[in-house]
Scaffold this active site. Structure first.
Site, PDB file in Angstrom:
ATOM      1  N   HIS A  65       1.384  -1.426   3.177  1.00 10.21           N
ATOM      2  CA  HIS A  65       2.063  -1.768   1.927  1.00 10.21           C
ATOM      3  C   HIS A  65       2.930  -0.585   1.520  1.00 10.21           C
ATOM      4  O   HIS A  65       2.423   0.452   1.134  1.00 10.21           O
ATOM      5  CB  HIS A  65       1.054  -2.097   0.825  1.00 10.21           C
ATOM      6  N   ASP A 310      -4.009  -1.475   6.348  1.00  9.79           N
ATOM      7  CA  ASP A 310      -3.976  -2.038   4.994  1.00  9.79           C
ATOM      8  C   ASP A 310      -3.749  -0.924   3.966  1.00  9.79           C
ATOM      9  O   ASP A 310      -4.326  -0.931   2.885  1.00  9.79           O
ATOM     10  CB  ASP A 310      -5.243  -2.832   4.673  1.00  9.79           C
ATOM     11  N   HIS A 314      -1.772   3.119  -4.823  1.00 12.71           N
ATOM     12  CA  HIS A 314      -1.665   2.699  -6.227  1.00 12.71           C
ATOM     13  C   HIS A 314      -1.443   3.933  -7.088  1.00 12.71           C
ATOM     14  O   HIS A 314      -1.937   5.012  -6.764  1.00 12.71           O
ATOM     15  CB  HIS A 314      -2.967   2.025  -6.687  1.00 12.71           C
TER      16      HIS A 314
END
Lengths: 443, 196, 334
Positions: A65, A310, A314
């Site tokens: 991501h 993965d 954040h």
């Protein structure tokens, strides 16, 4: 930036076997073995002393991501690919759950060109299966496949393609483009409000459970669908022993299914949730020790094909809060190699040759990345990662290149340090530090 | 409780000297009992409140002596225990203290002559706490103080009305009171311990 | 004891000490002056992210009886409802000078989070977190049980535990923080626990809990129990298919008049009926049962104040670090 494009790697052990010199010239492997040092090009080569280090094909992540566009506060293509290079990667697949969602040729080309401009690794955008990840209408799969980004992996990752008819159609449709559907297997009704693995620990902690069956039932359905329509299916982040069994069964029937496991699911368990520290909050959740064992065994016997990080950075405020309010996800690019070495190689479950398969050749094959995941052989693109397997280091998220500080391995001592990374013959990492990006001519 | 500051980590004393024997204790309690009756001009309205843990058995012993002078008087009817834990000014500093019950005579303490009884008078802080505690239970006519030993080193303007023995001490010394009711049979003495 | 987050980490000695101190605190409640100066000058913050008037006023009464200053911080109408984070709220309380934080939060683990981070230094008391725990409720229940048990056996309660006592906890175990806290504490104190619930309202994984699990209330009552603890059930649960409807729930798992009559026929009041409140009369408990002499509902409320006084006293007394040097609390720049 050096204009010299010739490098002689001395004393490295390809895939951990015999000591071999490697001569790199203009992006490809020019010579290997005894002849490399005496090759006529070697005289001008920059020497890379790599005695005792392991040479691996550059790692390929099928599940990253990068957050751009939309959540540049969490990560950008630039910061995420720097992290990837430092972690030993030469290619990453950027997941589609950006904002806007990567469900059109425009968005995937934007991400692709951001990757080109950064120059640390190949950025291969993943296209969304459905418009806006809403699970209702197919996104422009063909346009994305035919775009400059040449998308081959399609996924609504983060959300399960739950509607069985939509899933069937997607599996069928991508066949026209040699694509693959990467499924985030999570039965939505069984996981409403889910916070952690459902079991003995969730019962005590009073956190809503995410049962294994919610993953396994979707995988069971989808392998049957993939068999029925004879299409390629990839299962993202397999997390339970039951999932491994279903995939093993499907493979034995010849279903074209591949599967990935994350480094964190190979090491961590739901016991960590007892701290209520949201750094351990991830989707799918950390499971039991028995699941960890089954995942390792499945990876060792080939039931699980690849490692997918993965990597999910954040901002700190998304984790500095109570468990239920925290975002799910962990960073992983800069720890993947070490965690896999620790859990799979040091346990004797796999060899470095297997490591090359699960982190490079297999993910490249699934993603149809032609110039990655190749053998270390003369004439092949020089995507090479050198690893000091003897080194040990303590994970410090603050020292990482990713913007995310949410590493669940914080404070852990792990083996294996990436020392050098060659990306198409260009050193992106030298002596464990970022060197320079590889700048190519593109519009 | 008043024999403080106590320190659990203290090393064994380098010397220990008995300053009141069992017989001495009996004798001074008899004297104090008479002083109390004298000061009160009789036994009427007297209440003896012992401060845990060793003030209470002392109060009981005094009550027995006082009741002996007044036929038909039940010593228990004039004896009580006053816990001052929650009124102390050092709750944040020392290790957490566990409160014990406060038990007052059924007649209460309003308009009574309350004699607080404790084993050792030292800084005066325990008695300060006891005076605050009394005020929460009622309004005695008079409050007096009886102690077995006054070792000096007052930190508050408090003085005992009845003292068994005035005992000059150094602050490094400890005064230990042993009473059979608390410390087991044959343990009745006051010891002064010197510490390095 | 630095914090009170869970009954799982309370030792038997700690638990008995809290109950013993609570007995002394209960005595204060019977005096004319219902106040002790022990926490004079200390500030207790009731940080309530969830509405719970009864728990809040119980803690408030407890703190005030110990002479502490009380600040009630309710999420409603505060910056919390505008999205302020737990971290910012905690740091605000730290700056205000809270000496203890009593927190009620809808998220399991929020008090543990406050205790584990450096957002605030003060001791944290869990006043109910999500579906995790409610330790002071369990302590007041244990206090109530111990009073009953020692009276029944004619011994003093102080210093004693609940060895041999049989307690049935009935209802929505899945969503109940009261059930979890009670299970751990009752076990620590030596009681035997039976959880009675429809299978849908038992957590997956509770099969390994140190208790008997039963789906049949009548069968459990027939084996003889010393206390029945009824848990509140939200009628809305039927919309999530936890049970067909409230009528069927009451019939199978409610303490109704028929069960009360059956109990009255077998003993003479030795079995008590408990409820943490607020009650849904007619759902998990009938009015006759709630108002019967067996009911300890109001005693539980009274005991709650005493137990919370004991907890606040223990957390705020004893070896505290000396006050920081004054420059440490001076605002930056001065």
């Amino acid at each position: 930036m050096s204009t010299n494009t010739t490098y002689l790697i001395r004393g490295a052990k390809p895939l951990g076997t015999e000591v071999t010199d490697i001569l790199i010239h203009e992006g490809t492997i020019a010579a290997l073995g005894a002849g490399a040092a005496t090759h006529q090009l070697a005289a001008e080569a920059t020497i890379i002393e790599a005695a005792g280090q392991i040479a691996l094909p550059g790692m390929v992540d099928l599940h990253t991501h990068l957050r751009e566009p939309g959540r540049e506060d969490a990560e950008t293509v630039e910061t995420g690919t720097r992290a990837a290079a430092l972690g030993g990667f030469t290619s990453v697949h950027a997941m589609a759950n950006s904002n806007p969602v990567a469900d059109t040729a425009g968005v995937v080309e934007q991400v692709w060109s951001l990757g080109k401009r950064s120059g640390w690794v190949d950025v291969r955008p993943v296209g969304a299966v459905t418009v806006g990840l809403a699970g209702e209408r197919l996104s422009e799969i063909g346009a994305m496949a035919d775009s400059r980004a040449a998308v081959r992996v399609f996924s609504d990752d983060g959300i399960c393609v739950f509607d069985p008819l939509v899933m069937r159609r997607a599996l069928e449709y991508v066949k026209a483009f040699d694509g693959v559907i990467a499924q985030h297997a999570q039965e939505p009704r069984l996981t409403e409000g889910a916070q952690m693995n459902e079991g003995e620990i969730s019962a005590v902690l009073g956190l809503a459970g995410w049962p294994a069956v919610a993953e396994e039932s979707i995988i069971a359905r989808d392998v049957l669908l993939a068999e029925h329509v004879d299409s390629r299916l990839h299962i993202c982040h397999v997390s339970t022993a039951g999932s491994v069994e279903i995939i093993r069964w499907a493979k034995s029937r010849g279903v074209k299914v591949t599967a990935e496991v994350t480094p964190h699911h190979l090491l961590l368990t739901d016991e960590l949730v007892q701290s209520y520290d949201p750094v351990y909050k991830v989707n799918p959740p950390l499971r039991r020790q028995a699941d960890v064992e089954a995942l390792r065994a499945g990876l060792a016997d080939g039931t699980i094909d690849i490692i997918g990080t993965d990597h999910a950075p954040h901002p700190s405020e998304a984790k500095e809060c109570e468990w239920a309010a925290a975002a799910m996800g962990m960073t992983g690019l800069e720890t993947a190699l070490s965690v896999v070495q620790h859990t799979m190689i040091e346990t004797g479950l796999i060899s470095w040759a297997d490591f090359a398969r699960i982190t490079s050749s297999a993910p490249a094959a699934i993603g149809r990345v032609a110039d990655q995941g190749r053998e270390l052989a003369v004439g092949e693109p020089a995507n090479i990662t050198l690893v000091d397997a003897e080194a040990r280091w303590i994970v410090d998220p603050a020292a990482m290149a990713t913007k995310g500080r949410n590493s669940p391995f914080k404070g852990l001592e792990l083996p294996g340090k990436v020392t050098h990374v060659f990306f198409h013959g260009h050193p992106t990492v030298r002596d464990g530090k970022l060197d320079t990006p590889r700048i190519t001519q593109e519009s | 409780m008043s024999n403080e500051p106590t320190d659990a980590r203290a090393l064994a004393p380098i010397s220990a000297r008995i300053v009141l024997s069992s017989e001495d204790i009996d004798r001074v309690l008899t004297r104090i009992a008479h002083e109390i009756i004298e000061a009160n001009k009789g036994v009427e309205d007297l209440v003896l409140l012992g401060i845990p843990s060793r003030g209470f058995p002392l109060a009981q012993r005094l009550a027995q002596r006082i009741a002996a002078t007044s036929p038909g008087m039940d010593p228990a009817s004039i004896t009580g225990q006053l816990d001052v834990t929650m009124y102390r000014d050092d709750l944040r500093r020392s290790t957490t203290r566990t409160p014990v019950p406060t038990v007052l005579p059924v007649s209460g303490i309003d308009d009574k002559v309350v004699v607080l009884v404790d084993d050792v008078l030292y800084s005066g802080r325990t008695i300060r706490a006891a005076l605050d505690a009394i005020a929460d239970f009622g309004r005695p006519r008079i409050v007096r103080l009886a102690v077995l030993v006054d070792r000096g080193h007052r930190e508050l303007p408090i003085r005992a009305d009845h003292v068994g023995k005035n005992l000059p001490t150094a602050t490094t010394e400890k005064v230990r009171v042993h009473l059979a009711e608390v410390d087991g049979a044959n343990n009745n003495e006051v010891v002064i311990e010197a510490h390095a | 004891m630095k914090h009170l987050l869970s009954t799982l980490d309370l030792s038997r000695a700690d638990a008995i000490r809290i109950l013993d101190i609570a007995e002394e605190m209960a005595a204060v409640g019977t005096r004319q002056v219902k106040k002790l100066p022990a926490l004079r000058g200390r500030t207790v913050v009731n940080l309530f992210f969830e509405d719970s008037t009864r728990t809040r006023i119980s803690f408030e009464a407890a703190a005030k009886r110990l002479s502490a200053d009380v600040i009630n911080f309710s999420a409603k109408g505060s910056s919390v409802s505008k999205g302020e984070s737990l971290k910012d709220t905690a740091q605000t309380l730290q700056a205000i000078g809270a000496d203890a934080v009593v927190i009620r939060h809808g998220a399991s683990g929020a008090p543990a989070r406050l205790a584990a981070t450096d957002w605030i230094d003060a001791p944290v008391v869990n006043a109910g977190d999500g579906t995790h725990e409610h330790p002071t409720q369990a302590l007041l229940d244990a206090f109530t049980l111990r009073t009953h048990w020692s009276a029944l056996h004619g011994h003093t309660s102080s210093g004693s535990d609940l060895a041999g006592m049989r307690v049935a906890i009935v209802g929505d175990i899945l969503h109940s923080r009261v059930a979890r806290s009670n299970l751990w504490l009752l076990r620590t104190l030596g009681a035997e626990v039976t959880m009675v619930a429809p299978p849908t309202l038992l957590p997956h994984g509770s099969n390994v809990w140190p208790c008997t699990i039963s789906f049949d209330l009548d069968a459990t009552l027939a084996t003889g129990v010393d206390a029945v603890m009824m848990l509140r059930v939200q009628g809305e649960r039927m919309h999530d298919s936890f049970f067909p409807n409230t009528r069927e729930y009451s019939r199978l798992w409610g303490f109704d008049d028929a069960r009360l009559a059956a109990l009255d026929a077998t003993d003479s009041g030795e079995t008590i009926i408990m409820h943490p409140g607020p009650m849904n009369r007619g759902l998990e408990i009938s009015s006759a049962a709630a108002d019967s002499p067996r009911s300890t509902v109001l005693a539980q409320v009274a005991n709650g104040v005493a137990v919370r006084m004991a907890v606040l006293y223990l957390l705020l007394s004893g070896d505290q670090p000396r006050p920081a040097p004054s420059d440490a609390i001076r605002p930056a720049g001065l």
